[in-house]
Design an enzyme around this catalytic site. Structure first.
Site, mmCIF file in Angstrom:
data_model
loop_
_atom_site.group_PDB
_atom_site.id
_atom_site.type_symbol
_atom_site.label_atom_id
_atom_site.label_comp_id
_atom_site.label_asym_id
_atom_site.label_seq_id
_atom_site.Cartn_x
_atom_site.Cartn_y
_atom_site.Cartn_z
ATOM 1 N N GLN A 176 4.317 -20.115 9.315
ATOM 2 C CA GLN A 176 4.362 -18.673 9.083
ATOM 3 C C GLN A 176 5.646 -18.241 8.365
ATOM 4 O OE1 GLN A 176 3.349 -16.576 12.746
ATOM 5 N NE2 GLN A 176 2.233 -18.385 13.431
ATOM 6 N N HIS A 186 11.499 -11.053 1.883
ATOM 7 C CA HIS A 186 11.494 -9.661 2.348
ATOM 8 C C HIS A 186 12.647 -9.385 3.303
ATOM 9 C CE1 HIS A 186 10.164 -5.927 4.158
ATOM 10 N NE2 HIS A 186 10.169 -6.512 5.343
ATOM 11 N N LYS A 209 -6.329 -1.458 16.780
ATOM 12 C CA LYS A 209 -5.783 -2.364 15.758
ATOM 13 C C LYS A 209 -6.561 -2.278 14.447
ATOM 14 C CE LYS A 209 -8.406 -6.538 16.849
ATOM 15 N NZ LYS A 209 -8.306 -7.962 17.197
ATOM 16 N N THR A 236 -4.490 -1.296 9.076
ATOM 17 C CA THR A 236 -4.441 -1.473 7.619
ATOM 18 C C THR A 236 -4.557 -0.124 6.923
ATOM 19 O OG1 THR A 236 -5.414 -3.680 7.780
ATOM 20 C CG2 THR A 236 -5.515 -2.594 5.643
ATOM 21 N N ARG A 242 -12.482 -11.276 6.150
ATOM 22 C CA ARG A 242 -11.852 -11.148 7.459
ATOM 23 C C ARG A 242 -12.685 -10.305 8.417
ATOM 24 N NH1 ARG A 242 -5.390 -10.884 6.202
ATOM 25 N NH2 ARG A 242 -5.425 -12.374 4.523
#
Length: 361
Positions: A183, A191, A245, A249, A307
């Site tokens: 990850q 970033h 959740k 997005t 997804r």
């Protein structure tokens, strides 16, 4: 170094004359080079002194209120921190953990994530009280460089946000200690490395005004994101509280639209004497880039169905006449999991904060 010098030039109010000076200096070097190696060496010897003069001239434009605050005297201290961070998460940390068992950081991560939530709420309150709910117009809001208590409060809140970028480096360190090195991607490390540099310039030269709107908005998103991470770290028994959740997005898409629109209005303002407009352009470019990345994520995650939940994926595959169902695997036990693009390791993934982190269930 070249990028820092370029930013120094662009932030100078008389950058046209400074660019002319640098150009003439470069021409001088070329002329000397034709005259022989000796004169070239002499010219190069004077280059450090010219850079020092430029740096001193540039620092004269800095906000004197922030000069004595931690890490603000020069970019050297934060540069060393960032270098140490990069070295640990990419080289030293994985090497030390190679023959060790992953650390069990469940309780630590619960405390850490809820601490970030609390810190973010506090910064939201300070941003509101020092300007965004107390005098700012959400239009051409200039930086108040005075010693007015409200102006100093805004500047200090900007420093707190800057400092929070160092705290958030723990995200990556936890990955390494838990042996989740897959990850630790380039974009993730980049970033977390570039944000302190960007905000050092912001606090040093422009601590306030319309350039802080995106920071306040990002703190709002962090409250939701790190709350999710904290509940995830508490274990499967708490998953029922994460019904929201699926909206994450969308929330982050709205975030970047708001940032881009808010900063974008500066381009159309006829009279907005913002002292360092280059910082606004950087914020605007940042928001626009991640808006595009989010739209790309949305397209692959939901439009193409990569997804979607397994049942929906199977249904979509049958509708397309494809008898083979290729479901995406879901990596387990990866609280604060971070992936990029359209990786097939994440189901129902969403992005974190500034558009860098995808979340695993």
């Amino acid at each position: 170094m070249n990028a820092v010098v370029l930013l120094m030039l662009l932030m100078h109010p008389n950058y046209h004359s400074l660019l002319s000076y640098c150009t003439s200096t470069a021409v001088f070097f070329l002329f000397v080079a034709k005259g022989g190696a000796t004169r070239t060496v002499m010219a190069l010897d004077s280059l450090p002194s010219r850079v020092v003069l430029l740096y001193d001239e540039w620092l004269k434009l800095a906000d004197p209120r922030t000069e004595d605050w931690p890490l603000m005297a020069s970019p050297i201290a934060q540069t060393l921190i960032v270098i140490a961070y990069i070295y640990f998460v990419t080289t030293l940390g994985p090497r030390l953990m190679e023959n060790r068992k992953p650390f069990d950081l469940k309780n630590t991560m619960v405390v850490y994530n809820f601490s970030i939530v609390g810190f973010s709420i506090y910064m939201i309150y300070e941003y509101l009280m020092s300007g965004w709910a107390n005098g700012y117009s959400y239009g051409c809001d200039l930086v108040d460089y005075s010693s007015n208590p409200l102006a100093v409060r805004m500047a200090w809140t900007c420093w707190l946000y800057y400092f929070s970028k160092f705290i958030e480096m723990l995200d990556t360190i936890f990955f390494v200690l838990r042996k989740k090195t897959s990850q630790v991607t380039f974009l993730h490390v980049f970033h977390h490395s570039i944000m302190p540099f960007t905000w050092w310039f912001g606090v040093k030269f422009s601590a306030g005004g319309m350039g802080t709107f995106h920071a306040m908005l990002n703190c709002c998103v962090h409250v939701l994101m790190y709350s999710y991470y904290a509940v995830c770290a508490m274990g499967p028994a708490y998953q029922k509280y994460l019904w929201w959740k699926k909206y994450m997005t969308t929330i982050q898409l709205v975030q970047f639209v708001m940032v881009t629109v808010h900063i974008g209005q500066f381009i159309f303002m006829k009279d907005c004497p913002y002292k360092f407009p280059v910082l606004l352009y950087i914020v605007g470019l940042y928001g626009l880039i991640f808006l595009v990345l989010f739209l790309n994520f949305w397209y692959h995650a939901y439009t193409k169905g990569k997804r979607l939940p397994k049942v929906a994926q199977k249904s979509k595959a049958l509708q397309n006449g494809n008898g083979v169902h290729h479901s995406n695997g879901v990596a387990k036990e990866a609280t604060n999991g971070i992936f990029y693009g359209t990786t097939n390791k994440v189901a129902n993934g969403f992005h974190h904060g500034n558009g860098i982190h995808n979340k695993e269930k």
